[in-house]
Write a protein that holds these residues in place. Structure first.
Motif: not given
Length: 258
Positions: A159-168, A188-207
């Motif tokens: 998603v980040v690699m496909s950002l507008r302004g990044v030329k082929p 940004a929305a995609s990356w924030l969602l993915l970051t939140g998912l990772v945060a949830g797993v860290f919390v599950l792992d007591d980190q």
């Protein structure tokens, strides 16, 4: 109305077929209306791959097998399950970025498909980091799940690699159908969602949850560096650079999580 379900199926087929070795029928179209949302769905498309890595690490730990061997097996299985597609992109990108200052020659080297010294070195280093990090991560209670989650999240690099302004780098080829197509808000929305998912797993792992921010930050820095380097040397990004960004993102996120 009838075209909507058909397009949704094409999006799923393109995402799964491009990112995994799971056999699916090719999409009927590779227009941007198909390829752009397919990049957003990339982390979801590789859920079977994340589950595979989780299962291998969990089983190896429960059977008390050698941790390094288990980690290497998980990395090997991930490569097989993705047809080593991204590893090939990593090797080609390393060779292309180091062979010449001439963009056209560099792109020709990347198209050859054989790995030179730079490509082989990149594979050894990145795979070594992944194996070493997985060796450590698998020991925590939910470590195997964290590793599988990061496998999926690393595909968000597309998603980040496909950002507008990044030329082929090329005006032809499959990558040209989704490069320079993603809005900043979607990325940004995609990356924030993915970051939140990772945060949830860290919390599950007591980190601490904020470790997810560290994983996200190092991945974004790595992707940004690849975009900048490829743009300066190649004139833009190619499909191989996408593969490199996924493998490098996974390596640095696993390292940060370890």
């Amino acid at each position: 109305m009838s075209g909507t379900p058909s397009r949704a199926v094409d999006v799923l087929r393109f995402s799964v077929g491009t990112l995994t070795a799971i056999p699916v029928r090719p999409p009927s179209s590779v227009e941007r209306e198909v390829t752009r949302p397919a990049m957003v769905l990339a982390p979801l498309a590789v859920l079977p791959l994340g589950a595979l890595v989780t299962a291998i690490l969990w089983a190896g730990r429960e059977l008390e097998l050698a941790p390094v061997a288990v980690a290497a097996t998980a990395v090997a299985a991930l490569a097989l399950a993705s047809r080593a597609f991204h590893l090939d992109g990593l090797a080609d990108t390393a060779d292309g970025l180091t062979c010449s200052y001439d963009a056209e020659r560099s792109l020709q080297v990347m198209l050859r498909g054989d790995a030179g010294p730079a490509g082989a070195s990149a594979l050894v280093l990145v795979l070594g980091i992944q194996i070493g990090a997985l060796t450590s991560i698998q020991h925590s209670a939910w470590g195997p799940l964290l590793a599988g989650t990061l496998v999926c999240v690393s595909r968000g690099a597309a998603v980040v690699m496909s950002l507008r302004g990044v030329k082929p780098a090329r005006q032809s080829g499959l990558a040209s159908s989704y490069v320079d197509s993603m809005s900043p808000w979607t990325a940004a929305a995609s990356w924030l969602l993915l970051t939140g998912l990772v945060a949830g797993v860290f919390v599950l792992d007591d980190q601490p949850w904020w470790r997810a921010l560290v994983c996200s930050a190092v991945a974004l820095v790595a992707i940004g560096w690849l975009i900048r380097r490829a743009t300066r040397r190649l004139g833009g990004v190619a499909g191989d650079v996408y593969g490199a960004s996924i493998e490098v993102s996974l390596a640095v996120m696993l390292l940060a999580a370890s």
